[in-house]
Design a protein around this motif. Sequence first.
Motif, PDB file in Angstrom:
ATOM      1  N   GLU A  70       0.567   6.675 -15.460  1.00 46.22           N
ATOM      2  CA  GLU A  70       0.287   7.112 -14.133  1.00 46.22           C
ATOM      3  C   GLU A  70      -0.004   6.011 -13.254  1.00 46.22           C
ATOM      4  O   GLU A  70      -0.378   4.792 -13.524  1.00 46.22           O
ATOM      5  CB  GLU A  70      -0.941   7.738 -14.496  1.00 46.22           C
ATOM      6  CG  GLU A  70      -1.584   8.376 -13.196  1.00 46.22           C
ATOM      7  CD  GLU A  70      -2.756   9.114 -13.462  1.00 46.22           C
ATOM      8  OE1 GLU A  70      -3.664   9.608 -12.298  1.00 46.22           O
ATOM      9  OE2 GLU A  70      -3.298   9.173 -14.574  1.00 46.22           O
ATOM     10  N   GLY A  91      -1.617   3.760 -10.768  1.00 47.90           N
ATOM     11  CA  GLY A  91      -2.968   3.176 -10.463  1.00 47.90           C
ATOM     12  C   GLY A  91      -3.067   1.605 -10.148  1.00 47.90           C
ATOM     13  O   GLY A  91      -1.873   1.119 -10.055  1.00 47.90           O
ATOM     14  N   ARG A  92      -4.138   1.342  -9.874  1.00 45.35           N
ATOM     15  CA  ARG A  92      -4.202  -0.065  -9.203  1.00 45.35           C
ATOM     16  C   ARG A  92      -3.665  -1.052  -9.998  1.00 45.35           C
ATOM     17  O   ARG A  92      -3.094  -2.128  -9.679  1.00 45.35           O
ATOM     18  CB  ARG A  92      -5.685  -0.378  -8.827  1.00 45.35           C
ATOM     19  CG  ARG A  92      -5.972  -1.768  -8.421  1.00 45.35           C
ATOM     20  CD  ARG A  92      -7.409  -1.812  -7.747  1.00 45.35           C
ATOM     21  NE  ARG A  92      -7.560  -1.274  -6.763  1.00 45.35           N
ATOM     22  CZ  ARG A  92      -8.905  -1.212  -6.159  1.00 45.35           C
ATOM     23  NH1 ARG A  92      -9.822  -2.171  -6.543  1.00 45.35           N
ATOM     24  NH2 ARG A  92      -8.824  -0.832  -4.813  1.00 45.35           N
ATOM     25  N   SER A 101       1.973   6.520  -1.277  1.00 47.68           N
ATOM     26  CA  SER A 101       1.409   6.746  -2.573  1.00 47.68           C
ATOM     27  C   SER A 101       0.480   5.493  -2.908  1.00 47.68           C
ATOM     28  O   SER A 101      -0.413   5.700  -3.744  1.00 47.68           O
ATOM     29  CB  SER A 101       2.235   7.249  -3.644  1.00 47.68           C
ATOM     30  OG  SER A 101       3.264   6.186  -4.162  1.00 47.68           O
ATOM     31  N   ARG A 110      -3.427   5.261  -1.726  1.00 46.94           N
ATOM     32  CA  ARG A 110      -4.490   5.887  -2.379  1.00 46.94           C
ATOM     33  C   ARG A 110      -5.085   4.975  -3.580  1.00 46.94           C
ATOM     34  O   ARG A 110      -6.449   5.269  -3.651  1.00 46.94           O
ATOM     35  CB  ARG A 110      -3.773   6.969  -2.957  1.00 46.94           C
ATOM     36  CG  ARG A 110      -3.090   8.125  -2.185  1.00 46.94           C
ATOM     37  CD  ARG A 110      -3.232   9.578  -2.773  1.00 46.94           C
ATOM     38  NE  ARG A 110      -2.139   9.323  -3.921  1.00 46.94           N
ATOM     39  CZ  ARG A 110      -0.961   9.702  -4.090  1.00 46.94           C
ATOM     40  NH1 ARG A 110      -0.352  10.182  -2.852  1.00 46.94           N
ATOM     41  NH2 ARG A 110      -0.377   9.711  -5.061  1.00 46.94           N
ATOM     42  N   HIS A 111      -4.641   3.680  -3.853  1.00 48.56           N
ATOM     43  CA  HIS A 111      -5.042   3.001  -4.600  1.00 48.56           C
ATOM     44  C   HIS A 111      -5.525   1.671  -4.111  1.00 48.56           C
ATOM     45  O   HIS A 111      -6.448   0.883  -4.764  1.00 48.56           O
ATOM     46  CB  HIS A 111      -4.268   3.108  -6.013  1.00 48.56           C
ATOM     47  CG  HIS A 111      -3.741   4.004  -6.714  1.00 48.56           C
ATOM     48  ND1 HIS A 111      -4.622   4.833  -7.445  1.00 48.56           N
ATOM     49  CD2 HIS A 111      -2.834   4.932  -6.324  1.00 48.56           C
ATOM     50  CE1 HIS A 111      -3.866   6.047  -7.885  1.00 48.56           C
ATOM     51  NE2 HIS A 111      -2.849   5.931  -7.149  1.00 48.56           N
ATOM     52  N   VAL A 112      -4.514   1.144  -3.181  1.00 45.67           N
ATOM     53  CA  VAL A 112      -4.572  -0.147  -2.647  1.00 45.67           C
ATOM     54  C   VAL A 112      -4.897   0.033  -1.073  1.00 45.67           C
ATOM     55  O   VAL A 112      -3.589   0.408  -0.577  1.00 45.67           O
ATOM     56  CB  VAL A 112      -3.854  -1.225  -3.046  1.00 45.67           C
ATOM     57  CG1 VAL A 112      -4.002  -2.564  -2.409  1.00 45.67           C
ATOM     58  CG2 VAL A 112      -3.762  -1.410  -4.589  1.00 45.67           C
TER      59      VAL A 112
END
Length: 292
Positions: free
Chosen positions: A75, A77-78, A112, A115-117
């Motif tokens: 998935e 993710g950061r 996209s 949303r993480h960084v």
Amino acid sequence: MAYREVVEVIRARIEAGELSPGERVPSTRQIVAEFGIAMATASKVLAALRQEGLVRVLPGVGTVVAGGVREPEPELGRGRIVRAAMRIADAEGVDALSMRRVASELGTGAMSLYRHVPGKEELLLLMRDAAFGEFPLPPSPPAGWRAQLELSGRRLWAMYRRHPWLARMTSLTRPYAGPNQMPYSEWNIRALTGLGFDDPTIFRLHLSLFVYVHGSAGSLEAERREEAETGLTLSEWLIAREDTTRAVMESGAFPNSVRVFLHTDTGLDLDEIFETGLRSMLDGIQRRIMEP
């Protein structure tokens, strides 16, 4: 050679079975070396192959020929974003890094990632701290302040060796208290404590050691960038300028430089230069400890 021509060559290799499904395709550096194109053009080649569905990015492996059994991708993710960004910076230099480029590496849309960084600035800080995390200090330090500072200095040097782009991404005046970076500060300050120095002196000595490693590592990043831009290794570059250099050195105006540069078999081994400087800095601390 235009990037489309290189795409055609690699596509032909895939279609002929020279590159099998799941097999790694040439990296950007390999493409640069084989076809004599710029690093940015090589990146464009791989992007075009991905868009055509001929290759895909396999996390932890690199760009491989599409087809065969497809492994489930983790998935987004950061951590995955940071690792992808570090792969790009390692292979192509930090100037090639952008949120869009990272998204392309991961086979997703740029939006996209946000949303993480929050953005590239935060991404660079996370990359820096992640690099420190690859070279953790041991839970138990060796005996003696000197052995402790030698260990931390050499690990920092090894980190810069692996990730030359860090030289430009790490700032003395704007420090980042990352969870993987702070153990280095704590380690050095602890090693310098109890030697008779007051806290301001400990602080300055700690920063001086860091600046030495950091400054020495600037040559690693500069050499990597120069080699990519010129296509010449250090040895090739020196040979190409040998006549001009020798003419200046043998003019008679620089006898000491001639003695050291031309008549001493030392070479430009950056690891040896680093070790000489580190020993000299620690010798200086030793003399300060012995001062009455």
